[in-house]
Design a protein around this motif. Structure first.
Motif, mmCIF file in Angstrom:
data_model
loop_
_atom_site.group_PDB
_atom_site.id
_atom_site.type_symbol
_atom_site.label_atom_id
_atom_site.label_comp_id
_atom_site.label_asym_id
_atom_site.label_seq_id
_atom_site.Cartn_x
_atom_site.Cartn_y
_atom_site.Cartn_z
ATOM 1 N N LYS A 133 0.850 -1.207 0.000
ATOM 2 C CA LYS A 133 0.000 0.000 0.000
ATOM 3 C C LYS A 133 0.880 1.251 0.000
ATOM 4 O O LYS A 133 1.998 1.223 0.537
ATOM 5 N N PRO A 134 0.391 2.354 -0.560
ATOM 6 C CA PRO A 134 1.182 3.598 -0.520
ATOM 7 C C PRO A 134 1.370 4.086 0.915
ATOM 8 O O PRO A 134 0.499 3.884 1.766
ATOM 9 N N LYS A 135 2.508 4.724 1.144
ATOM 10 C CA LYS A 135 2.898 5.076 2.502
ATOM 11 C C LYS A 135 1.862 5.955 3.192
ATOM 12 O O LYS A 135 1.587 5.779 4.377
ATOM 13 N N LYS A 136 1.311 6.901 2.429
ATOM 14 C CA LYS A 136 0.360 7.828 3.037
ATOM 15 C C LYS A 136 -0.863 7.081 3.556
ATOM 16 O O LYS A 136 -1.328 7.296 4.676
ATOM 17 N N GLN A 137 -1.324 6.162 2.731
ATOM 18 C CA GLN A 137 -2.508 5.381 3.113
ATOM 19 C C GLN A 137 -2.186 4.514 4.345
ATOM 20 O O GLN A 137 -3.004 4.395 5.254
ATOM 21 N N ILE A 138 -0.964 3.943 4.339
ATOM 22 C CA ILE A 138 -0.568 3.113 5.485
ATOM 23 C C ILE A 138 -0.619 3.934 6.761
ATOM 24 O O ILE A 138 -1.210 3.520 7.763
ATOM 25 N N ASP A 139 -0.022 5.130 6.709
ATOM 26 C CA ASP A 139 -0.011 5.982 7.906
ATOM 27 C C ASP A 139 -1.430 6.237 8.399
ATOM 28 O O ASP A 139 -1.708 6.184 9.603
ATOM 29 N N GLU A 140 -2.325 6.505 7.464
ATOM 30 C CA GLU A 140 -3.707 6.786 7.857
ATOM 31 C C GLU A 140 -4.343 5.580 8.542
ATOM 32 O O GLU A 140 -4.948 5.702 9.606
ATOM 33 N N ILE A 141 -4.171 4.429 7.890
ATOM 34 C CA ILE A 141 -4.820 3.230 8.440
ATOM 35 C C ILE A 141 -4.253 2.895 9.810
ATOM 36 O O ILE A 141 -4.992 2.571 10.753
ATOM 37 N N VAL A 142 -2.911 3.015 9.950
ATOM 38 C CA VAL A 142 -2.292 2.698 11.231
ATOM 39 C C VAL A 142 -2.858 3.607 12.320
ATOM 40 O O VAL A 142 -3.206 3.163 13.412
ATOM 41 N N ASP A 143 -2.994 4.894 11.978
ATOM 42 C CA ASP A 143 -3.559 5.844 12.929
ATOM 43 C C ASP A 143 -4.976 5.453 13.335
ATOM 44 O O ASP A 143 -5.328 5.427 14.518
ATOM 45 N N GLU A 144 -5.736 5.122 12.320
ATOM 46 C CA GLU A 144 -7.121 4.722 12.529
ATOM 47 C C GLU A 144 -7.182 3.503 13.447
ATOM 48 O O GLU A 144 -7.975 3.450 14.395
ATOM 49 N N MET A 145 -6.319 2.523 13.182
ATOM 50 C CA MET A 145 -6.310 1.288 13.974
ATOM 51 C C MET A 145 -5.900 1.565 15.418
ATOM 52 O O MET A 145 -6.474 1.020 16.354
ATOM 53 N N LEU A 146 -4.886 2.433 15.568
ATOM 54 C CA LEU A 146 -4.435 2.763 16.921
ATOM 55 C C LEU A 146 -5.584 3.392 17.700
ATOM 56 O O LEU A 146 -5.766 3.119 18.890
ATOM 57 N N ASN A 147 -6.370 4.232 17.027
ATOM 58 C CA ASN A 147 -7.510 4.838 17.700
ATOM 59 C C ASN A 147 -8.574 3.788 18.014
ATOM 60 O O ASN A 147 -9.130 3.768 19.106
ATOM 61 N N LEU A 148 -8.791 2.919 17.036
ATOM 62 C CA LEU A 148 -9.828 1.910 17.190
ATOM 63 C C LEU A 148 -9.593 1.060 18.442
ATOM 64 O O LEU A 148 -10.516 0.735 19.171
ATOM 65 N N VAL A 149 -8.326 0.697 18.684
ATOM 66 C CA VAL A 149 -8.049 -0.150 19.851
ATOM 67 C C VAL A 149 -7.486 0.655 21.018
ATOM 68 O O VAL A 149 -6.972 0.117 21.980
ATOM 69 N N ALA A 173 -5.478 -5.111 16.258
ATOM 70 C CA ALA A 173 -5.306 -4.019 15.299
ATOM 71 C C ALA A 173 -4.464 -4.478 14.127
ATOM 72 O O ALA A 173 -4.752 -4.165 12.966
ATOM 73 N N ARG A 174 -3.416 -5.262 14.417
ATOM 74 C CA ARG A 174 -2.529 -5.722 13.359
ATOM 75 C C ARG A 174 -3.297 -6.603 12.362
ATOM 76 O O ARG A 174 -3.102 -6.525 11.156
ATOM 77 N N ALA A 175 -4.174 -7.441 12.908
ATOM 78 C CA ALA A 175 -4.906 -8.351 12.030
ATOM 79 C C ALA A 175 -6.038 -7.633 11.296
ATOM 80 O O ALA A 175 -6.412 -8.026 10.194
ATOM 81 N N LEU A 176 -6.582 -6.558 11.898
ATOM 82 C CA LEU A 176 -7.694 -5.847 11.265
ATOM 83 C C LEU A 176 -7.215 -4.854 10.219
ATOM 84 O O LEU A 176 -7.935 -4.550 9.262
ATOM 85 N N ALA A 177 -5.966 -4.355 10.390
ATOM 86 C CA ALA A 177 -5.483 -3.275 9.535
ATOM 87 C C ALA A 177 -5.597 -3.578 8.042
ATOM 88 O O ALA A 177 -6.030 -2.721 7.281
ATOM 89 N N PRO A 178 -5.223 -4.773 7.570
ATOM 90 C CA PRO A 178 -5.335 -5.027 6.126
ATOM 91 C C PRO A 178 -6.769 -5.259 5.658
ATOM 92 O O PRO A 178 -6.974 -5.610 4.514
ATOM 93 N N LEU A 207 -15.893 -4.134 17.984
ATOM 94 C CA LEU A 207 -15.024 -4.071 16.814
ATOM 95 C C LEU A 207 -15.663 -4.789 15.630
ATOM 96 O O LEU A 207 -15.615 -4.326 14.495
ATOM 97 N N GLN A 208 -16.280 -5.936 15.914
ATOM 98 C CA GLN A 208 -16.878 -6.692 14.829
ATOM 99 C C GLN A 208 -18.016 -5.878 14.210
ATOM 100 O O GLN A 208 -18.172 -5.829 13.002
ATOM 101 N N HIS A 209 -18.751 -5.212 15.064
ATOM 102 C CA HIS A 209 -19.856 -4.384 14.603
ATOM 103 C C HIS A 209 -19.355 -3.237 13.753
ATOM 104 O O HIS A 209 -19.846 -2.983 12.663
ATOM 105 N N GLU A 210 -18.297 -2.548 14.245
ATOM 106 C CA GLU A 210 -17.800 -1.355 13.557
ATOM 107 C C GLU A 210 -17.143 -1.689 12.234
ATOM 108 O O GLU A 210 -17.258 -0.940 11.275
ATOM 109 N N THR A 211 -16.403 -2.802 12.202
ATOM 110 C CA THR A 211 -15.651 -3.100 10.984
ATOM 111 C C THR A 211 -16.475 -3.913 9.999
ATOM 112 O O THR A 211 -16.170 -3.918 8.816
ATOM 113 N N GLY A 212 -17.493 -4.604 10.475
ATOM 114 C CA GLY A 212 -18.298 -5.425 9.577
ATOM 115 C C GLY A 212 -17.551 -6.613 9.002
ATOM 116 O O GLY A 212 -17.937 -7.168 7.974
#
Ligand SMILES: Nc1ncnc2c1ncn2[C@@H]1O[C@H](COP(=O)(O)OP(=O)(O)O)[C@@H](O)[C@H]1O
Ligand SMILES: [Mg+2]
Lengths: 376, 308, 268
Positions: A133-149, A173-178, A207-212
């Motif tokens: 994945k592009p770096k910018k997108q990775i940073d966003e997702i990682v941030d999102e995941m850190l917030n999620l958990v 978070a690691r398993a949900l990120a991709p 988490l299951q509810h939010e991520t679907g």
């Protein structure tokens, strides 16, 4: 005992009640007649002709005693164990031969398996980087995941410098990120203490509810399975004995093993004839007759909380043996005149009194529908 | 609670006696090592500050010539200072061959260690044993075996000529290649063992986790396996590099008279070179380099023991 | 019911091939050396038929005889002395809390392992050359001392390892049953640590038998051991006789090492 009959074997078979709408479109995982034999000094048949379909967005639980093959089934789905026989389908595609690094399926490992040489954030990044994945997108997702958990504050910590519960969140978070199609969780809560476990149960549901995402959750804890799942598959000795919603599994267990494994149970010998059973102590009662049980000797399940102390003369006569107080309820262990043990569970009222003494004769009744005929 | 005046004295006395006994028990070992290993090293340091004797040995005159002549030499004709090219060539050969050997043993040893640790649990000891047995057999014999292989009429040349790849025997003996080849052969197990220990500790579930997260074989190797077994790789590299730097037998047998390494340069000073102080100074230098590497090694391995 | 997709997380492509190559490469040169020791011809290159003639030649060579005898004698004496010293040191440094100087004793005992052999060899040459001049005494004592010193850490290793697996409850039990200190040692401690002692003795023996560098620098004229004799021979025309001697040395070493592994793995 033929487990197969309970379970849809192929697309043509009747699907279980939970996904009646449109099976083909909604099915995420379709495991067909999967067997796994470990050949070592002695052969272990860890999975014996297991078939199961798991719907999309479902919280699906594999429940069974230790050694019954839950982990093996999960590892077959993840791609770590090739099945000895059978095929595995994901979203309508045969993935039996796909290696794990090409399956859109992620695992939360029992011991978390966090990379010890990486920070919390880098653990979460890993899968995304591997996917290119592009770096910018990775940073966003990682941030999102850190917030999620809720691990934002610890993102640069080493994984050895955080607590067990926090490691658990990072593994999630690691398993949900991709954004996998299916998330596999192998007894993820078993290492946590009771309080934390209860918290995480709710967290996981959220988490299951939010991520679907479809969750396949493994546990040997029946209570955990009942509280969290949309559907449960009860396993024993490499077979699936029953699949159904928590209510179905609890109230209409298909087999004695299932009834015994989930909740407390009384089993009474009886004779089935038509739509009625007759107990050994006498007394004939109407029951819902299961399709595949023949007339004759059967076992009847009566949950202790569905039994009541009754003054009705048609109720079963018994003698009180022990009375056990346990906070919210009292268990009364009785013995029927036939010699069979029967437990009655009475909820404790604010000013409860009048419980029978040891040795006292009582009569035990039950609401209509409380009896379940078991095939065994 | 009131303790009498002499409380603890009995205990202290017992501890003191125990310590003294333990020291006494260690005395024979310590004495032997001091007399025939450690002590002479001190004398060697003194010798490095003396003047070479006329025939051999030393004259008891203080001089720092030995130390300065490691790097520079005075021209016999015009008395100018020049780099000691011969020494520098030998140092360079020692260091570069040691590095090459370390890299080669790593390239062969890492896969071998991985292979051993992926055998079924009961079979690993057997493979380890197979790897270690030769390293306990005579170093000289193993060097001779390599000589057999690469001599002009040796097996490699004979096979190559027979197959028709070459017409004339290749000159492999008495080259840097021969030394590197021999040292790689001889020291390979020293690389395998520590890497094996590190791989053994590697949690398979971490590998599963990385493949679960879409890693390719290459990324699993570079991003997860290599970083996690790095301590073993560093330990193995030091364990190989150190004896290479001090190698004596392999370069003497396979390198011949021209391709000297550090150890042979030292020997030369006590033979044809007749410069004992220089030999002592070179020895001391080698010892210091090796000690630094080994102290680093001990720190890494004890660090790891703490972490693991 | 064949296993279908066989993805294994422990596989790294090519690694097994390299490993197998290494195992072959480790033994091939030794096997070639052994093979040519049975060559009937004088040549080291061409196979001229099977024969024991080089073994017979080596056995009748007086220099080989005396070198072999000297090697054995030296290894035996050095191993015996170093094992006794190492046993005492191991008893002193294990199964105790830290005592003043323990780290120093460790460091000193392991010192010969830390220094390149050539450095120790040179240092010994310097000191012993001086002693030889002063005392005019050139017996085997120098070789014995040098060998004993570098054998001590090798003997110490397995003995210490053995002691560390033994707790002192058996000894306490013996003392409780009225055994004197000497009886506790001779009847309980010593028999229990015997596997370690035997392993240490054998390791020391092998290490002494194999030494070239230190021996080469310490020996006086006419004190060749088998390895230094072979090293000297390499300067001359090489005949399969060296291969024959090498073969014997390799097999003797391999047998001792196998027994060593067997003894030390039996301690569990
Ligand atoms: N790698 C293996 N080799 C041999 N037998 C195994 C292996 N993994 C699991 N088994 C056996 O297969 C059965 C099912 O194991 P598992 O799936 O781990 O059960 P669960 O997760 O339900 O406790 C057990 O009898 C177990 O001993
Ligand atoms: Mg499991």
């Amino acid at each position: 005992m033929e487990a197969q009959a309970q379970v849809p074997v192929s697309d043509a078979d009747p699907t279980p009640p939970a996904d009646t709408s449109d099976p083909a479109a909604e099915i995420a995982i379709d495991a067909r007649r999967i067997s796994k034999v470990y050949r070592g000094e002695d052969e272990v048949r860890a999975l014996d002709n297991v078939s199961v379909t798991i719907a999309r967005n479902e919280f699906f639980t594999l429940l069974g005693p230790s050694g019954c093959g839950k982990t093996t089934l999960l590892r077959v789905i993840a791609g770590f164990e090739p099945p000895t026989a059978g095929t595995l389908w994901l979203n309508g595609k045969d993935i039996t031969r796909l290696p794990p690094n090409r399956r859109p399926v992620n695992t939360v490992f029992q011991s978390y398996a966090l990379f010890p040489h990486m920070s919390v954030a880098n653990n979460i990044r890993f899968g995304l980087e591997m996917l290119g994945k592009p770096k910018k997108q990775i940073d966003e997702i990682v941030d999102e995941m850190l917030n999620l958990v809720q691990m934002q504050a610890m993102k640069s910590r080493r994984t050895s410098e955080i607590s067990g519960g926090q490691q658990q969140r990072v593994a999630l978070a690691r398993a949900l990120a991709p954004e996998p199609e299916v998330l596999l969780l192998d007894e993820p809560l078993s290492a946590l203490d009771l309080k934390l476990r209860k918290e995480m149960q709710i967290e996981l549901k959220r988490l299951q509810h939010e991520t679907g995402i479809t969750f396949v959750f493994v546990t040997h804890d029946q209570e955990e399975a009942l509280t969290m799942s949309d559907r449960i598959a009860v396993m024993s000795a490499g077979r699936i004995l029953q699949i159904g919603s928590p209510q179905e599994i609890y109230q209409r267990p298909a087999e004695r093993f299932v009834a015994n494994f989930i909740g407390e149970s009384n089993f009474l010998d009886a004779t089935l004839s038509g739509n009625a059973v007759t107990f050994r102590t006498g007394g004939t009662y109407e029951v819902e007759r299961p399709a595949d049980v023949e007339d004759g000797a059967v076992s009847v399940l009566l949950r202790p909380e569905h039994a009541i102390l009754s003054s009705d003369p048609s109720a079963l006569p018994a003698t009180v043996e022990t009375v056990v107080y346990s906070g919210e309820a009292t268990s009364i262990h009785t013995r029927l005149d036939s010699g069979e043990a029967l437990k009655v569970r009475v909820p404790n009222a604010p000013h409860s009194g009048g419980l029978p003494e040891q040795g006292a004769p009582v009569r035990i009744g039950f609401a209509p529908g409380a009896l379940t005929v078991l095939k065994d | 609670m009131d303790l009498p005046e002499d409380a603890g004295q009995l205990e202290a006395e017992a501890v003191r006696r125990d310590t003294r006994d333990r020291w006494l028990m260690s005395v024979p070992a310590l004495m032997i090592i001091f007399l025939a290993a450690a002590g002479p090293l001190l004398v060697m340091v003194i010798y490095s500050f003396l003047t070479p004797g006329d025939y051999s040995g030393v004259k008891w005159e203080f001089s720092t010539n030995a130390w300065s002549s490691i790097l520079v030499q005075r021209d016999i004709f015009d008395d100018t200072l020049q780099w000691a090219d011969a020494h520098l060539t030998i140092f360079w050969r020692s260091v570069s061959l040691s590095i090459i050997t370390t890299v080669l043993t790593l390239a062969f040893g890492l896969p071998t260690a991985w292979f051993i640790s992926t055998r079924p649990p009961g079979k690993r000891e057997f493979w380890l044993f197979l790897m270690t047995v030769p390293s306990w057999t005579n170093l000289l014999v193993r060097t001779i075996a390599i000589q057999e292989l690469i001599r002009a009429e040796g097996v490699i040349n004979n096979v190559l000529i027979f197959v028709g790849i070459i017409d004339e025997p290749m000159q492999m003996m008495f080259t840097n290649f021969a030394i590197g080849f021999g040292m790689t052969y001889v020291y390979l197990p020293l690389m395998v063992l520590p890497i094996y220990a590190a791989v053994e500790k590697l949690d398979v579930r971490l590998l599963e986790a990385c493949y679960d997260l879409y890693a390719s074989r290459w990324h699993a190797f570079t991003r997860v396996i290599l970083p996690l077994i790095k301590p073993g790789i560093i330990a193995g590299s030091i364990l190989v590099f150190v004896p290479c730097l001090g190698a004596y037998v392999v370069p003497r047998v396979l390198g011949g008279g021209k391709n000297l390494m550090f150890g042979n340069l030292i020997e030369l000073q006590f033979g044809a070179g007749r410069n004992w102080p220089l030999g002592a100074a070179l020895s001391f230098l080698l010892m210091v380099i090796v000690m630094i590497a080994l102290i680093y090694y001990i720190r890494i391995t004890s660090q790891e023991r703490k972490d693991g | 019911m064949a296993e279908r997709s066989a993805f294994s997380v422990r596989t790294i492509p090519g690694f097994s091939a390299i490993a197998i190559f290494c195992f072959v490469a480790i033994y091939a040169p030794i096997l070639i050396l052994v093979t040519f020791s049975f060559n009937a011809g004088t040549s080291l290159a061409v196979w001229e038929g099977f024969s024991f003639k080089w073994y017979v030649a080596a056995a009748h060579n007086e220099q080989v005889q005396s070198a072999a005898l000297r090697s054995l004698m030296l290894a035996f004496v050095a191993a015996a002395i170093s094992t006794v010293a190492a046993t005492m040191a191991a008893l002193a440094t294990t199964r105790t809390r830290h005592f003043p100087g323990r780290t120093m004793i460790y460091a000193m005992i392991n010192q010969p392992l830390m220094i390149p052999e050539i450095v120790t060899a040179v240092a010994l040459l310097i000191v012993f050359a001086w002693v030889k001049v002063v005392t005019n005494h050139t017996s085997m004592i120098y070789l014995i001392a040098a060998h004993t010193a570098f054998c001590i850490p090798f003997a110490y290793l397995p003995i210490r390892a053995r002691l560390e697996t033994m707790d002192d409850s058996l000894e306490k039990a013996a003392a409780d049953l009225y055994a004197s200190r000497w009886h506790v040692f001779s009847r309980v401690t010593l028999p229990l640590m015997m596997p370690g002692i035997i392993a240490g003795l054998m390791l020391a023996f092998v290490i002494s038998m194999d030494d070239v560098v230190i021996t080469e620098f310490v020996k006086s004229a006419g004190q060749d051991t088998l390895p230094t004799y072979m090293l000297g021979q390499l300067r001359r025309v090489v005949t399969p006789e060296v291969n024959a001697i090498s073969t014997v040395v390799v097999f003797a070493g391999a047998v001792l090492v196998s027994i060593f592994f067997w003894v030390s793995s039996n301690r569990r």
